[in-house]
Design an enzyme around this catalytic site. Structure first.
Site, mmCIF file in Angstrom:
data_model
loop_
_atom_site.group_PDB
_atom_site.id
_atom_site.type_symbol
_atom_site.label_atom_id
_atom_site.label_comp_id
_atom_site.label_asym_id
_atom_site.label_seq_id
_atom_site.Cartn_x
_atom_site.Cartn_y
_atom_site.Cartn_z
ATOM 1 N N LYS A 190 2.475 -45.336 2.141
ATOM 2 C CA LYS A 190 3.056 -45.237 0.793
ATOM 3 C C LYS A 190 3.344 -46.658 0.326
ATOM 4 O O LYS A 190 4.330 -47.267 0.727
ATOM 5 C CB LYS A 190 4.341 -44.427 0.843
ATOM 6 C CG LYS A 190 4.731 -43.709 -0.450
ATOM 7 C CD LYS A 190 4.999 -44.588 -1.644
ATOM 8 C CE LYS A 190 6.398 -45.195 -1.657
ATOM 9 N NZ LYS A 190 6.574 -46.121 -2.818
ATOM 10 N N GLU A 265 12.441 -52.514 9.122
ATOM 11 C CA GLU A 265 12.451 -53.968 8.923
ATOM 12 C C GLU A 265 13.108 -54.184 7.572
ATOM 13 O O GLU A 265 12.500 -53.921 6.539
ATOM 14 C CB GLU A 265 11.005 -54.499 8.976
ATOM 15 C CG GLU A 265 10.925 -55.914 9.484
ATOM 16 C CD GLU A 265 11.059 -56.913 8.375
ATOM 17 O OE1 GLU A 265 12.192 -57.370 8.133
ATOM 18 O OE2 GLU A 265 10.046 -57.221 7.753
ATOM 19 N N CYS A 299 11.752 -61.469 3.179
ATOM 20 C CA CYS A 299 12.894 -60.954 3.943
ATOM 21 C C CYS A 299 13.506 -62.046 4.820
ATOM 22 O O CYS A 299 14.707 -62.088 5.015
ATOM 23 C CB CYS A 299 12.481 -59.746 4.768
ATOM 24 S SG CYS A 299 11.043 -60.040 5.792
ATOM 25 N N GLU A 396 21.847 -60.021 0.179
ATOM 26 C CA GLU A 396 20.459 -60.467 0.044
ATOM 27 C C GLU A 396 20.105 -60.485 -1.444
ATOM 28 O O GLU A 396 20.237 -59.489 -2.138
ATOM 29 C CB GLU A 396 19.511 -59.521 0.782
ATOM 30 C CG GLU A 396 18.070 -59.978 0.649
ATOM 31 C CD GLU A 396 17.092 -59.126 1.438
ATOM 32 O OE1 GLU A 396 17.107 -57.900 1.265
ATOM 33 O OE2 GLU A 396 16.317 -59.706 2.227
HETATM 34 P P1 NAP Z 1 13.107 -50.497 -1.546
HETATM 35 O O1 NAP Z 1 13.513 -49.565 -2.599
HETATM 36 O O2 NAP Z 1 13.763 -50.456 -0.224
HETATM 37 O O3 NAP Z 1 11.515 -50.337 -1.386
HETATM 38 C C1 NAP Z 1 10.757 -50.377 -0.212
HETATM 39 C C2 NAP Z 1 9.813 -49.192 -0.147
HETATM 40 O O4 NAP Z 1 10.564 -48.003 0.081
HETATM 41 C C3 NAP Z 1 9.039 -48.934 -1.429
HETATM 42 O O5 NAP Z 1 7.768 -48.428 -1.131
HETATM 43 C C4 NAP Z 1 9.906 -47.881 -2.075
HETATM 44 O O6 NAP Z 1 9.281 -47.157 -3.083
HETATM 45 C C5 NAP Z 1 10.276 -47.033 -0.902
HETATM 46 N N1 NAP Z 1 11.434 -46.172 -1.118
HETATM 47 C C6 NAP Z 1 12.435 -46.297 -2.033
HETATM 48 N N2 NAP Z 1 13.316 -45.273 -1.900
HETATM 49 C C7 NAP Z 1 12.855 -44.484 -0.909
HETATM 50 C C8 NAP Z 1 13.324 -43.278 -0.319
HETATM 51 N N3 NAP Z 1 14.442 -42.676 -0.723
HETATM 52 N N4 NAP Z 1 12.608 -42.743 0.688
HETATM 53 C C9 NAP Z 1 11.490 -43.343 1.123
HETATM 54 N N5 NAP Z 1 10.986 -44.466 0.593
HETATM 55 C C10 NAP Z 1 11.670 -45.047 -0.406
HETATM 56 O O7 NAP Z 1 13.225 -51.959 -2.047
HETATM 57 P P2 NAP Z 1 13.072 -52.435 -3.566
HETATM 58 O O8 NAP Z 1 13.764 -51.517 -4.519
HETATM 59 O O9 NAP Z 1 11.649 -52.612 -3.813
HETATM 60 O O10 NAP Z 1 13.825 -53.830 -3.522
HETATM 61 C C11 NAP Z 1 15.251 -53.851 -3.563
HETATM 62 C C12 NAP Z 1 15.798 -54.875 -2.617
HETATM 63 O O11 NAP Z 1 15.350 -54.602 -1.289
HETATM 64 C C13 NAP Z 1 15.309 -56.286 -2.854
HETATM 65 O O12 NAP Z 1 16.010 -56.900 -3.863
HETATM 66 C C14 NAP Z 1 15.527 -56.902 -1.503
HETATM 67 O O13 NAP Z 1 16.869 -57.266 -1.349
HETATM 68 C C15 NAP Z 1 15.203 -55.786 -0.550
HETATM 69 N N6 NAP Z 1 13.806 -55.878 -0.025
HETATM 70 C C16 NAP Z 1 13.618 -56.292 1.245
HETATM 71 C C17 NAP Z 1 12.319 -56.414 1.729
HETATM 72 C C18 NAP Z 1 12.020 -56.862 3.107
HETATM 73 O O14 NAP Z 1 10.935 -57.369 3.360
HETATM 74 N N7 NAP Z 1 12.901 -56.668 4.077
HETATM 75 C C19 NAP Z 1 11.236 -56.124 0.912
HETATM 76 C C20 NAP Z 1 11.479 -55.675 -0.375
HETATM 77 C C21 NAP Z 1 12.777 -55.552 -0.829
HETATM 78 P P3 NAP Z 1 9.417 -47.745 -4.600
HETATM 79 O O15 NAP Z 1 8.476 -48.855 -4.645
HETATM 80 O O16 NAP Z 1 9.070 -46.622 -5.485
HETATM 81 O O17 NAP Z 1 10.849 -48.193 -4.756
#
Ligand code: NAP
Ligand code: MG
Length: 497
Positions: A190, A265, A299, A396
C-alpha cells in the site's frame, strides 16, 4: 526534462493508474479515484485508483493463493534470487524514467532521485537476492536423554502487508518487497496516497521480470481505508510499516486480532554531536546535508545539533551559510538542491513548529518562511536559542528545520548523551570526533538504533536499520531484516523410536 510517461496505463495514456492484483491491472472495485499532485505546483498530474477494503481482500486472497500454490512456493531459492536480480536490472534499465517519475511526484532534485532513490533501490534488490540462497535453520546440540536429531527450520511467514510513506517512495517500496520475497513471502503493498507513481511503475517492472501473478500486489489508496483494511486483515501474517509513530501505535492495536508479526519503522528526532577535535568542515557539511537533504523529510534526519561551545559559532554559522546558499527549486531544474515539502498540509505543519518555537523564545538564524509562489517550498531553516522543552525540539517535524545547542567542557559524556537521549525517539545519532575512546563511549551511551561516527547517515543494506523507543520495532536490512519475514520452527526427532 520532458515529463515522463505515467505508469499503469499500458496503451491507454491519460487513464488513471490502476491496482495490480493477481498479476492483472484493474480499477478499484468502487471505481473511486484519488488525485496525484505535483508538489512544485499543486497541479493534479494524475489520478490513481483509490482501493479500499474490497480491493485489499482481493489482493490478500491473490497473495495467499500465490503463497500456497503455483510456481512461487515450488521455486528454488536460486530461482527467486534470479527474479530479484532481474528486477534490479530492469530498475537500472529504466533508471532515468523512474527518477523522473519520482521527481515529478515528490519535487525532489532529479540528480538525488537518480543517484539515491533509484540506484539504491536496484542495489537493495541485489543485496536481498543474495539472501534467498543463504537463509536456513541449523542443527542444535541438545542434552536430551537418548539419541536425537534436533534442528530448526526457517520458513516464510506467509502474506506480508507492506505500508510505506511518501518521503522516499521507491526505496521504501523496494526496501520492503525485497526482503519479503527473499524470505519466500508474497506481498500486498500500500503506497502512500500522495506518491503512487513509482510504486505503480515498479509493479509493471515486477510483471515484466516474470514474478508469478499474486506474488506482489499493489493497492493504491488511502491509509484510513486501504491501509487500515490491510492492517485489520486476518489473512495477513506480517505487517511491515514505515511512517508516523501515531499510525504505528494504531497499527499495533489493530494487529492484535490475529497477532500479526509487526515491523514498525517510525519517526525520529536524531541528535548530532560535534566535538572540537572533529574535521569541522566535513562535520558542518554533513550536519547541513543531514537536515536539508530531501527537505528534511527523512526519518533519520539529524534535527538536533549539539556543538561544543568552543566551535559552536563556527559550525552553526557554517550550517546557516550552507542553508542560505542552498538552491531551493523544483527538482526537475538542474540547479535544484532542495525541492518542496510534499504537501500544503506538511508545509503548514512544519511552519507551525517554527512559529511555535519563536513564540517560546527561539530565534531564527536563517530561513523560517515559506517561499512565495506556487508549490510547497520553504527556506532551509536553522534555529538558535532552542530549549529541550520546546515542541520544536521534542517532536518530529519532518522538514528542513534544525535546532541547535551548545555543550561545554565540564560536561561529562553521561550528561551529554543524556541530553541526546532526552527524546521519546531513538532512531539515529551521529558523533563527530577523532577521539576513538570518546566515540565508542558515546556509541554505548546513546539510545538509538543507528549510530554513525564521523559520518552522516550511511545506508548500507548489510546494516540493520531501525529504532528504539517510539522509533519502532524490529530492524530492516541485514540478516535480521530478511529473517523478520520468516518463522522459526524447531524439530526434534528421537532416533530410537
Ligand atoms: P502516515 O500517515 O504514518 O503514513 C504512512 C503510511 O501509512 C501511508 O501509506 C499512509 O497512508 C498509511 N496509513 C495512514 N493511516 C493508516 C492507518 N490507519 N492504517 C494503515 N495505514 C495507514 O504518515 P504521514 O501522514 O504521511 O506523515 C505524517 C508524519 O509522519 C510526518 O510529518 C512525519 O513526522 C512522520 N513520517 C515518518 C516517516 C518515516 O520514515 N519514519 C515517513 C513519513 C512520515 P496515507 O498516505 O493515505 O496517509
Ligand atoms: Mg497520513
Amino acid at each position: 526534462m520532458t515529463r515522463p510517461a505515467l505508469p499503469g496505463q499500458p496503451g491507454q495514456p491519460g487513464q488513471p493508474l490502476r491496482l495490480l492484483i493477481d498479476g492483472a491491472w484493474q480499477a478499484a472495485a468502487s471505481g473511486a479515484l484519488l488525485d496525484v499532485t505535483d508538489p512544485c505546483t499543486g497541479d493534479v498530474i494524475a489520478q490513481a485508483a483509490a482501493g479500499d477494503a474490497a480491493d485489499i481482500d482481493a489482493a490478500v486472497d491473490a497473495a495467499r493463493r500465490a503463497f500456497e500454490r503455483g510456481p512461487w512456493p515450488a521455486m528454488k531459492p536460486a530461482q527467486r534470487a534470479r527474479l530479484l536480480w532481474r528486477l534490479a536490472e530492469l530498475i537500472d534499465q529504466h533508471a532515468d524514467e523512474l527518477a523522473a517519475l519520482e521527481t515529478l511526484n515528490t519535487g525532489k532534485p532529479l540528480k538525488m532521485a537518480r543517484m539515491f532513490d533509484v540506484a539504491l533501490s536496484a542495489e537493495c534488490l541485489r543485496y536481498h537476492a543474495g539472501w534467498c540462497t543463504k537463509l536456513s535453520g541449523e542443527t542444535r546440540a541438545t542434552s536430551l536423554p537418548g539419541e536425537w536429531h534436533t534442528y530448526t527450520l526457517r520458513e516464510p511467514l506467509g502474506v506480508a502487508g507492506l505500508i510505506v510513506p511518501w518521503n522516499v517512495p521507491l526505496p521504501m517500496a523496494v526496501g520492503k518487497i525485497a526482503p519479503a520475497l527473499a524470505a519466500g513471502c508474497t506481498a500486498v503493498l500500500k503506497p502512500a496516497e500522495l506518491t503512487p507513481l513509482t510504486a505503480v511503475r515498479l509493479g509493471e517492472l515486477i510483471v515484466e521480470a516474470g514474478f508469478p501473478p499474486g506474488v506482489v500486489n499493489i493497492v493504491t489508496g488511502l491509509g484510513t481505508t486501504a491501509g487500515q483494511a490491510l492492517v485489520d486483515h486476518p489473512g495477513v501474517d506480517k505487517l511491515s510499516f514505515t511512517g508516523s509513530t501515531a499510525v504505528g501505535q494504531r497499527i499495533l492495536a489493530s494487529a492484535a486480532g490475529n497477532l500479526k508479526r509487526l515491523s514498525l519503522e517510525l519517526g525520529g528526532k536524531s541528535p548530532v554531536f560535534i566535538f572540537p577535535d572533529a574535521d569541522l568542515e566535513r562535520a558542518t557539511d554533513a550536519a547541513a546535508r543531514g537536515i536539508f537533504a530531501n527537505a528534511g523529510q527523512v526519518c533519520a534526519a539529524g534535527s538536533r545539533l549539539f556543538v561544543h561551545e568552543s566551535v559552536f559559532e563556527r559550525v552553526v554559522q557554517g550550517v546557516a551559510d550552507r542553508a542560505r546558499r542552498l538552491r531551493v527549486a523544483p527538482g526537475h531544474l538542474p540547479e535544484s538542491e532542495m525541492g518542496p515539502l510534499i504537501s500544503q498540509r506538511q508545509r503548514e505543519r512544519v511552519l507551525a513548529y517554527v512559529a511555535g518555537g519563536i513564540a517560546e523564545g527561539a530565534d531564527v538564524l536563517t530561513g523560517g518562511a515559506a517561499l512565495p509562489g506556487a508549490g510547497y517550498f520553504m527556506q532551509p531553516t536553522v534555529m538558535a536559542r532552542t530549549r529541550a522543552d520546546m515542541a520544536l525540539v521534542r517532536e518530529e517535524i519532518f522538514g528542513p528545520v534544525l535546532s541547535t545547542f551548545a555543550f561545554g567542557d565540564e560536561e561529562e559524556l553521561d550528561t551529554l548523551a543524556a541530553r541526546g537521549n532526552d527524546t521519546a525517539y531513538g532512531l539515529s545519532a551521529s558523533v563527530w570526533t577523532r577521539d576513538l575512546s570518546r566515540a565508542h563511549r558515546m556509541a554505548r551511551r546513546l539510545k538509538a538504533g543507528n549510530i554513525r561516527v564521523n559520518a552522516a547517515v550511511a545506508p548500507d543494506f548489510a546494516m540493520p536499520f531501525g529504532g528504539m523507543k517510539l522509533s519502532g520495532w524490529g530492524r530492516e536490512n541485514g540478516r535480521e531484516g530478511v529473517e523478520s519475514f520468516t518463522e522459526l520452527k524447531s524439530v526434534a526427532i528421537d532416533l530410537n523410536p
